[in-house]
Design a protein around this motif. Structure first.
Motif, mmCIF file in Angstrom:
data_model
loop_
_atom_site.group_PDB
_atom_site.id
_atom_site.type_symbol
_atom_site.label_atom_id
_atom_site.label_comp_id
_atom_site.label_asym_id
_atom_site.label_seq_id
_atom_site.Cartn_x
_atom_site.Cartn_y
_atom_site.Cartn_z
ATOM 1 N N GLU A 113 0.835 -1.204 0.000
ATOM 2 C CA GLU A 113 0.000 0.000 0.000
ATOM 3 C C GLU A 113 0.871 1.256 0.000
ATOM 4 O O GLU A 113 0.558 2.251 -0.670
ATOM 5 N N VAL A 114 1.974 1.199 0.752
ATOM 6 C CA VAL A 114 2.876 2.344 0.804
ATOM 7 C C VAL A 114 3.475 2.615 -0.577
ATOM 8 O O VAL A 114 3.520 3.760 -1.046
ATOM 9 N N ILE A 115 3.932 1.550 -1.238
ATOM 10 C CA ILE A 115 4.508 1.684 -2.578
ATOM 11 C C ILE A 115 3.493 2.284 -3.542
ATOM 12 O O ILE A 115 3.788 3.228 -4.283
ATOM 13 N N ASP A 116 2.287 1.750 -3.544
ATOM 14 C CA ASP A 116 1.241 2.228 -4.446
ATOM 15 C C ASP A 116 0.886 3.684 -4.153
ATOM 16 O O ASP A 116 0.729 4.499 -5.078
ATOM 17 N N LEU A 117 0.804 4.032 -2.875
ATOM 18 C CA LEU A 117 0.423 5.392 -2.501
ATOM 19 C C LEU A 117 1.502 6.394 -2.888
ATOM 20 O O LEU A 117 1.208 7.505 -3.356
ATOM 21 N N LEU A 118 2.764 6.012 -2.732
ATOM 22 C CA LEU A 118 3.851 6.901 -3.140
ATOM 23 C C LEU A 118 3.792 7.199 -4.635
ATOM 24 O O LEU A 118 3.997 8.339 -5.063
ATOM 25 N N ILE A 119 3.502 6.175 -5.423
ATOM 26 C CA ILE A 119 3.370 6.389 -6.871
ATOM 27 C C ILE A 119 2.187 7.300 -7.166
ATOM 28 O O ILE A 119 2.283 8.236 -7.970
ATOM 29 N N ARG A 120 1.077 7.073 -6.492
ATOM 30 C CA ARG A 120 -0.120 7.864 -6.776
ATOM 31 C C ARG A 120 0.046 9.332 -6.414
ATOM 32 O O ARG A 120 -0.490 10.210 -7.101
ATOM 33 N N VAL A 123 3.587 10.630 -9.000
ATOM 34 C CA VAL A 123 3.851 10.371 -10.418
ATOM 35 C C VAL A 123 2.561 10.517 -11.225
ATOM 36 O O VAL A 123 1.593 9.792 -11.001
ATOM 37 N N ALA A 124 2.554 11.431 -12.171
ATOM 38 C CA ALA A 124 1.371 11.686 -12.988
ATOM 39 C C ALA A 124 1.166 10.573 -14.003
ATOM 40 O O ALA A 124 2.103 10.212 -14.731
ATOM 41 N N PRO A 125 -0.030 10.008 -14.072
ATOM 42 C CA PRO A 125 -0.305 8.941 -15.043
ATOM 43 C C PRO A 125 -0.075 9.418 -16.475
ATOM 44 O O PRO A 125 -0.382 10.556 -16.830
ATOM 45 N N TYR A 140 6.827 -3.114 -7.711
ATOM 46 C CA TYR A 140 7.068 -1.750 -8.190
ATOM 47 C C TYR A 140 6.498 -1.590 -9.602
ATOM 48 O O TYR A 140 5.806 -0.614 -9.898
ATOM 49 N N SER A 141 6.788 -2.559 -10.459
ATOM 50 C CA SER A 141 6.287 -2.495 -11.839
ATOM 51 C C SER A 141 4.783 -2.693 -11.901
ATOM 52 O O SER A 141 4.096 -2.054 -12.700
ATOM 53 N N VAL A 142 4.259 -3.590 -11.057
ATOM 54 C CA VAL A 142 2.815 -3.830 -11.049
ATOM 55 C C VAL A 142 2.073 -2.555 -10.658
ATOM 56 O O VAL A 142 1.099 -2.149 -11.315
ATOM 57 N N ASN A 147 -1.193 2.213 -12.208
ATOM 58 C CA ASN A 147 -1.362 3.669 -12.164
ATOM 59 C C ASN A 147 -0.995 4.358 -13.474
ATOM 60 O O ASN A 147 -0.921 5.586 -13.525
ATOM 61 N N ASP A 148 -0.779 3.567 -14.550
ATOM 62 C CA ASP A 148 -0.453 4.108 -15.870
ATOM 63 C C ASP A 148 0.788 4.986 -15.812
ATOM 64 O O ASP A 148 0.836 6.099 -16.350
ATOM 65 N N VAL A 149 1.809 4.460 -15.141
ATOM 66 C CA VAL A 149 3.063 5.175 -14.945
ATOM 67 C C VAL A 149 4.178 4.423 -15.666
ATOM 68 O O VAL A 149 4.242 3.194 -15.625
#
Length: 415
Positions: A113-120, A123-125, A140-142, A147-149
């Motif tokens: 959840e932390v990894i996903d939240l940091l990306i969200r 990082v702009a999709p 990380y890649s998933v 998130n279309d990053v």
């Protein structure tokens, strides 16, 4: 644009080239966080959150179908929403890792959840990217794809010519190549490093991490995933750098050394400014009451001492397992690769001909036969960059390690 909820004196000043407001997406900076009922009051006659005032309906008598080991959880206030902050847990974590206080700690549903939240939040999709260093943790890649990053890959050092791990050995960080990548592509907002790595089991040196934190061409955040850090040297954690660098986030978990994978508690240690952004963005009650109760107990002084004793036992067992695996070399098992700094080891299965070359097909046969016929489940990692023919083996109990060595030997002779 100011960070909502962050006092002016808490704005980061180091390093000088880092501006957190330029890293966080504008829509996140302007977000008005959801204010839940427990943000206001948590004591008294609570009629503010539309909870069930009569409590849960799970039978507590002997007729209950609930597993006996779960019965104590029924005594918790399960009909009430949990704390949105869990400051007592954060304080114990801050004390454990040598940080000033709970303002440096964020809690998530596992590190994922932390990894996903940091990306969200950063990082702009569709337009911005993260950088990863394969072979590394696959989430990380998933999360980036969800998130279309975009994902930029700078492989770790794959040659073993300079030995295993360290500054230049196999699976060490190629700092200069990472610098080239971020200089060439300003859309890279996050660098994900895994230390000790999964599946590499190799620490990334603090000097390498510092080199990226101080690199002025990179304006984003360096994230160091330390899920396995307690199995390495105590001085190896990048948490020691958090107070010095606002562009650093260190993630940890209670899943590994604390033996609490089932409760799903992940941690981010970072400057209070980034922690505030994560708090503003997360779901209001992301950590459940049962998880919080178990985590607080696990972080008591007595429990932490017990954790350290178990880690010490596992580290000793790691050495014993490595010695046992070395004895299988004549049967076509290569030496463990990587730094062996985690609670697992990774070994290549070699061609039976004695050529010394990794054998992917033989490794897959041994992997499947172990699991399906022998009841021993390891992890096939032969598809990862630099890990051809490799199997990853978690350090088990003394008896489990004996069994895996026995079964490995039998199969290496037969296949």
């Amino acid at each position: 644009m100011p960070i909502l909820g962050l006092a002016p004196e808490r704005y980061p000043s180091k390093p000088a080239h880092f501006d957190i407001e330029r890293v966080i997406r504008p829509n996140i900076l302007s977000l008005q966080p959801y204010r839940c009922a427990r943000d206001d009051y948590s004591e008294g006659i609570l009629l503010d959150a539309n909870e069930n005032a009569l409590g849960h309906s799970i039978p507590v008598a002997s007729s209950s179908t609930l597993d006996p080991e779960l019965q104590p959880t029924l005594g918790l206030d399960l009909h009430r929403y949990p704390s949105p902050t869990h400051d007592p847990i954060k304080q114990r974590l801050a004390d454990l890792r040598g940080l000033p206080g709970p303002e440096y700690v964020f809690l998530g549903v596992g590190s994922d959840e932390v990894i996903d939240l940091l990306i969200r939040v950063c990082v702009a999709p569709g337009t911005e990217k993260i950088l990863i260093t394969p072979p590394t943790y696959g989430m990380y890649s998933v999360c980036a794809q969800v998130n279309d990053v975009g994902v930029v890959k700078v492989p770790l050092e794959l040659s073993g010519d300079a030995g295993e791990g360290g500054e230049r050995g196999r699976f060490s960080l190629r700092v200069d190549e990472v610098k080239k990548a971020v200089s060439a592509d300003p859309s890279i907002k996050l660098i994900f490093l895994c230390s000790p790595g999964n599946p590499t089991g190799t620490l990334i040196s603090l000097s390498s991490i510092r080199a990226l934190l101080e690199y002025e061409d990179f304006k984003g955040i360096v994230i160091v995933d330390e899920a396995y850090i307690d199995f390495a040297d105590e001085s190896a954690s990048a948490v020691s750098l958090v107070k010095e660098y606002a562009n650093l986030c260190v993630t940890q978990t209670l899943s590994k050394s604390f033996g609490l994978a089932a409760i799903r508690l992940g941690i981010a240690f970072a400057h209070p400014a980034l922690v505030q952004i994560l708090m503003n963005t997360k779901a209001p009650y992301n950590i459940s009451t049962p998880t919080a109760a178990l985590a607080l107990s696990a972080l008591s002084p007595t429990a932490v001492d017990t954790m350290k004793e178990k880690v010490s036992t596992l580290v000793k067992s790691r050495s014993s397992l490595l010695r046992g695996l070395e004895e299988l070399a004549p049967l076509g098992l290569g030496s463990a690769i990587g730094g062996n700094d985690a609670n697992f080891v990774m070994v290549p299965v070699l061609e039976k001909s004695g050529s010394g070359k990794p054998d992917t097909i033989r490794a897959q046969k041994i992997y499947k036969t172990l699991a399906e016929s022998e009841g021993v489940v390891v992890r096939y990692r032969g598809g990862e960059l630099g890990c051809t023919g490799c199997l990853r083996i978690t350090i088990g109990s003394e008896e489990e390690n004996k069994v895996v060595l026995q079964k490995f030997g039998e199969l290496l002779r037969a296949l």
